[in-house]
Design an enzyme around this catalytic site. Structure first.
Site, mmCIF file in Angstrom:
data_model
loop_
_atom_site.group_PDB
_atom_site.id
_atom_site.type_symbol
_atom_site.label_atom_id
_atom_site.label_comp_id
_atom_site.label_asym_id
_atom_site.label_seq_id
_atom_site.Cartn_x
_atom_site.Cartn_y
_atom_site.Cartn_z
ATOM 1 C CB ALA A 37 39.225 10.486 86.688
ATOM 2 C CB CYS A 38 41.275 12.111 82.869
ATOM 3 S SG CYS A 38 42.080 12.936 81.307
ATOM 4 C CD GLU A 65 39.457 5.688 86.631
ATOM 5 O OE1 GLU A 65 38.472 4.744 85.808
ATOM 6 O OE2 GLU A 65 39.005 6.717 86.968
#
Length: 565
Positions: A425-426, A460
């Protein structure tokens, strides 16, 4: 075509008021204006020191915000000495936050008024025109608390201190809420719907921090910024001076095709993605910190991060290297370090090889540490948003061990249950440890976890510019390495199963490297001599040893995935 200069009339130095929407930008010649005339949105020439030679260069920059220089605390003796000195000039009292035209946003900085070159031409901002549809929608929304934005000038009525503007915005937000409450309507929290335009540059969507969308402080005192509601770009520019407290809250939508949701509806409707927002104004904030001191490294920040307001104007923010707590002075950090007993991230060590370890941290169990990590990473990630809690995320932190403890190098986060099978996600490597191969090590570790899960994973989307370069380089390295080791024919499906890359990422990499060729009606993967020479010329880097990884995939219960309540 060069911008045309408008004829001078009364009202604005060097030209008439503000040009119309169909006219070119209005330019005032040098020497016809002063610092008191410069407003937010103007483009002026600024002195910027060269990094190598130290000589001053003249760069064109856009004024994004204006503020008074923060006043240091003085003793009575210092105050008495200061009273005897002449009053400071406007150049000495004001600071301007500038964006250098045609340069990366991370170079934006606060400059003093002495660095603005008033002898060069000044370009005035274009007037924003409000359409009739927008005006009618504003009236129907009943948002009488919002007022037209006033140009931010140092001496005019539109210029307010940060505190006054923040109070006005809070009052406007409360008034709008009361108006809708009296009319029996629920105040919606705006969520911009996906427009399908993927051309807008966005970073890897980030994991979230605890925040109600009302702009109030969370339990750790970190001010959570609100989305700026409304489609008026001029309002975004005018309000950017106080973006550390969030944008102007309103309950209307300037664009007809966009939906609005309450917080409860939003949580029910949206998946638990890392970014949770598509607001363009999210990236319009002014950087509030200059530098951070972390361990032995002093690092310049790149972007805004919603640390508490009392830390907004200090020169350096001091961060504990172990627990990531933040302090305004080295004395308070030293006092904290004498009590801090943490020597490694507060999670399970799932990988150890040589001097590199990885820790898995559950955001639900270690909320404070994960929130501090989010605040730190926001300093270096432009589109990272801090809206919801860290509960739905797992954090994998890469550290380097020595006799003093485990020092954070970087991390990536992933959702506990991703509907799109995203494995990241990050992701961030701290700037002081970049260009040392740690970024690829983080990416490789994320794919090793994906292999254990028996899935195909992908970061993502959309990726940032730097994220896309890093991932594309890693994908190319692994695919070329696999093809050179394979003597038999191999398909895209077989490459995906061996690398855990998705088919789309494999095809994207092959097309970017021009490896797909058509031969006798079929597509073939061809490695050119240039690609092979680039691969063999690369220096060896650290690799993940799968035998040192001790981790099993988890099946999460629904109660462990709830958040935002």
């Amino acid at each position: 075509m060069a911008p045309r200069t408008q004829k001078s009339t009364s009202g604005t130095p060097g030209g008439s008021g503000t040009p119309g929407p169909d006219e070119g930008p209005q330019i005032s010649p040098g020497g016809t204006y002063g610092l008191e005339d410069v407003v937010v949105g103007c483009k002026a020439f600024v002195q910027k020191p060269d990094v190598v030679t130290g000589e001053m260069e003249e760069r064109k920059a856009e004024i994004l915000s204006i503020r008074e220089k923060p006043k240091p605390r003085l003793t009575k003796k210092q105050q008495a000495e200061l009273a005897d000195k002449p009053a400071p000039t406007l150049e000495e009292t004001l600071e301007y936050y500038v964006h250098y035209c045609e340069f990366n946003k991370r170079l934006d900085e606060w400059v003093s008024g002495t660095r603005l070159i008033t002898s060069r031409e000044l370009e005035w901002p274009k007037k924003e025109v409000t359409s009739d549809k927008t005006k009618r929608k504003v009236i129907r929304a009943g948002s009488g608390a919002t007022t037209p934005s006033t140009p931010l000038t140092p001496t005019g009525k539109g210029y307010r201190g940060a505190g006054a503007s923040n109070l006005l915005k809070k009052a406007a937000a409360q008034a709008a809420k009361n108006v809708q409450g009296e009319s029996g309507l629920e105040t919606p929290q705006k969520r911009k719907a996906d427009s399908g335009d993927t051309s807008t540059a966005q970073s890897i969507r980030a994991d979230s921090i605890d925040a109600d969308a009302d702009g109030e402080d969370d339990e750790n005192g970190a001010v959570v910024a609100m989305e700026m509601l409304g489609g008026n770009d001029q309002q975004e520019k005018d309000d950017v001076a106080t973006e550390s407290n969030g944008g102007l809250t309103a309950s209307l939508n300037a664009n007809q095709g966009q939906e609005t949701f309450s917080k409860k509806q939003e949580i029910e409707k949206l998946r638990t993605s890392g970014s949770m927002t598509q607001s363009v104004s999210e990236v319009a904030r002014v950087k509030n910190l200059n530098k951070i001191q972390m361990g032995k490294s002093e690092v310049e920040t790149w972007y805004f991060s919603p640390y508490p307001l009392e830390y907004a104007h200090i020169d350096t923010l001091y961060i504990c290297e172990m627990c990531l707590s933040y302090f305004p002075s080295p004395f308070t950090l030293k006092r904290h370090r004498s009590k801090c007993t943490l020597l490694h991230p507060p999670g399970n060590e799932i990988y150890r090889h040589e001097d590199i370890s990885f820790f898995e941290i559950d955001g639900r169990l270690q909320r404070t540490w994960c929130r501090n990590l989010c605040l730190l990473s926001k300093c270096f990630l432009d589109h990272k948003t801090l809206y919801y809690d860290v509960d739905p995320f797992l954090y994998y932190c890469m550290v380097k061990r020595d006799d003093l403890g485990c020092h954070l190098l970087g991390y990536f986060s992933k959702e506990k249950d991703s509907a799109e099978n995203y494995n990241v996600a990050c992701i961030l490597t701290l700037p002081q440890h970049q260009r040392a191969g740690y970024g690829k090590l983080l990416i490789e570790f994320s794919y090793e976890l994906t292999k254990i899960e028996g899935k195909l994973g992908s970061p993502e989307k959309p990726l940032s510019d730097l994220g896309l370069l890093s991932y594309r380089a890693y994908w190319a390295e692994i695919i070329v390495e696999l093809l050179l080791k394979t003597e038999d024919e191999i398909s895209i499906e077989e490459i995906a199963q061996k690398t855990a890359f998705t088919h789309a990422d494999i095809l994207h990499t092959c097309m970017a490297l021009n490896m797909l060729k058509q031969y006798q009606g079929k597509h073939m993967i061809v490695l050119s001599d240039l690609i092979i020479s680039k691969y063999t010329a690369k220096r060896p880097r650290k690799r993940i040893n799968p035998q040192k990884l001790h981790w099993t995939a988890k099946n999460w219960h629904r109660s462990q995935l709830n958040f935002g309540w």
